[in-house]
Scaffold this active site. Structure first.
Site, short mmCIF file in Angstrom:
data_model
loop_
_atom_site.label_atom_id
_atom_site.label_comp_id
_atom_site.label_asym_id
_atom_site.label_seq_id
_atom_site.Cartn_x
_atom_site.Cartn_y
_atom_site.Cartn_z
N LYS A 52 0.84 -1.20 0.00
CA LYS A 52 0.00 0.00 0.00
C LYS A 52 0.88 1.26 0.00
O LYS A 52 0.64 2.21 -0.74
CB LYS A 52 -0.93 0.00 1.23
CG LYS A 52 -2.05 -1.04 1.16
CD LYS A 52 -2.80 -1.21 2.47
CE LYS A 52 -3.83 -2.34 2.36
NZ LYS A 52 -4.55 -2.63 3.61
N GLN A 96 -4.16 -1.55 10.05
CA GLN A 96 -4.17 -2.86 9.40
C GLN A 96 -4.71 -3.93 10.35
O GLN A 96 -4.32 -3.98 11.52
CB GLN A 96 -2.75 -3.22 8.92
CG GLN A 96 -2.65 -4.48 8.08
CD GLN A 96 -3.35 -4.39 6.72
OE1 GLN A 96 -3.54 -3.31 6.18
NE2 GLN A 96 -3.75 -5.52 6.19
N ASP A 119 -10.75 3.11 4.93
CA ASP A 119 -11.12 1.70 4.86
C ASP A 119 -12.64 1.52 4.86
O ASP A 119 -13.14 0.44 4.52
CB ASP A 119 -10.57 0.94 6.08
CG ASP A 119 -9.33 0.12 5.77
OD1 ASP A 119 -9.17 -0.29 4.60
OD2 ASP A 119 -8.53 -0.10 6.70
N1 GUN Z 1 -6.79 -6.76 6.62
C1 GUN Z 1 -7.22 -7.47 5.56
N2 GUN Z 1 -7.81 -6.65 4.66
C2 GUN Z 1 -7.74 -5.41 5.17
C3 GUN Z 1 -8.17 -4.13 4.71
O1 GUN Z 1 -8.77 -3.98 3.64
N3 GUN Z 1 -7.90 -3.09 5.52
C4 GUN Z 1 -7.26 -3.23 6.72
N4 GUN Z 1 -7.06 -2.14 7.45
N5 GUN Z 1 -6.86 -4.39 7.17
C5 GUN Z 1 -7.08 -5.48 6.40
#
Ligand code: GUN
Length: 292
Positions: A52, A96, A119
């Site tokens: 990311k 995350q 998110d």
């Molecule tokens: N863990 C797995 N997928 C995601 C996501 O899309 N965002 C976040 N913050 N954590 C994750």
């Protein structure tokens, strides 16, 4: 059978955003800034967050990665979130998941300012999504909808079967596919671990979205001829013949199912790159809506 190429589509979206960032910079404005908070040393999470952050750099965003140790207390994490909520230089941030077991995930997600919740996990944003209001849509389901839109797949009136009811993928997916919009208007069945006769249901699906996390779970005999198959699984399966010692494996038995599907997402190169592209898009939205 056609491949739904998330890598190419994700790259298209990223270059569209990069062009917009260039325009911003040319007119003397600062670029969008995404921050990511990672607690602990989970290998998969490190990989996802790293990718990311690298994507941010490639499209000209500012990015900040905040790595906190596994033993970080809930209060320390809440303080960190408060700092990001009030820092005017940060447009959006993510925490995350999964978090270490001693931290209450719900409490953490509730602490994120909905205006910076790129998110789309805060109840305010999730509720707005369910009510068709302007909001941030969680990146993975948003990416799947965008793939469907860009490939111009007709899902209106079709039967969509989702496997898995997670808050991040299955549940929001069920809302988006059934929305009165385009793409949308599908008739949705949301299946989960207590569902009886799952393969009888998946066999009726015009679209199957598998978000289960069980490698090669969806077999050819569970899929109708001509179905659209979307694979959200990304499990690391140990494989000593691979330099990394594992291979990323989807929920779908791709080699067998591809012969029955009309369209199918590969793993890797399907839903994963779309997720990152849509997170960047949400960050651009946060910047445009709320910065300055
Ligand atoms: N863990 C797995 N997928 C995601 C996501 O899309 N965002 C976040 N913050 N954590 C994750």
């Amino acid at each position: 059978m056609k491949i739904l190429d998330g890598k190419k589509t994700g790259n298209d979206i990223k270059s569209e955003i990069a062009d917009q960032v260039l325009q911003l910079k040319k007119s003397g404005k600062r670029p969008p800034h995404l921050a990511a908070v990672l607690v602990g040393n989970d290998g998969a999470s490190l990989t996802y967050v790293g990718s990311k952050v690298r994507s941010c750099e490639r499209i000209g965003y500012e990015s900040t990665l905040i790595k906190l140790p596994e033993e970080t207390t809930e209060q320390t994490l809440l303080n960190q979130i408060q700092e990001l909520n009030t820092n005017p230089a940060i447009d959006g941030f993510i925490v995350q998941l999964p978090l270490p077991a001693h931290i209450d995930e719900e409490k953490i997600l509730m602490a994120v300012d909905p205006k910076k919740d790129v998110d789309g996990f805060h109840p305010t944003n999730f509720g707005k999504m369910a009510l068709d209001m302007e909001t941030f849509i969680p990146a993975t389901p948003f990416g799947i909808m965008e793939l469907i839109r860009r490939y111009d797949l007709d899902i209106s009136g079709k039967h969509a079967v989702i496997i898995g009811r997670s808050h991040i993928v299955g549940r929001p997916m069920s809302i988006l596919l059934s929305r009165k919009s385009s793409p949308g208007n599908a008739t949705v069945t949301l299946t989960h671990s207590r569902t009886k006769n799952l393969s009888e249901i998946t066999k009726q699906a015009d679209i199957v979205v598998s978000a289960l996390g069980v490698p090669n779970f969806l077999k050819a005999n569970m899929v109708k001829q001509g179905a659209i198959v979307i694979d959200v699984g990304i499990t690391r399966v140990p494989d000593e013949s691979h330099p990394k010692g594992y291979v990323i494996t989807g929920d779908v038995d791709f080699e067998a199912v591809r012969h029955k599907a009309s369209y199918i997402t590969p793993v890797p190169g399907g839903v994963g790159p779309m997720t990152i592209a849509m997170l960047l898009q949400n960050t651009f939205l946060a910047y445009s809506r709320y910065a300055n």
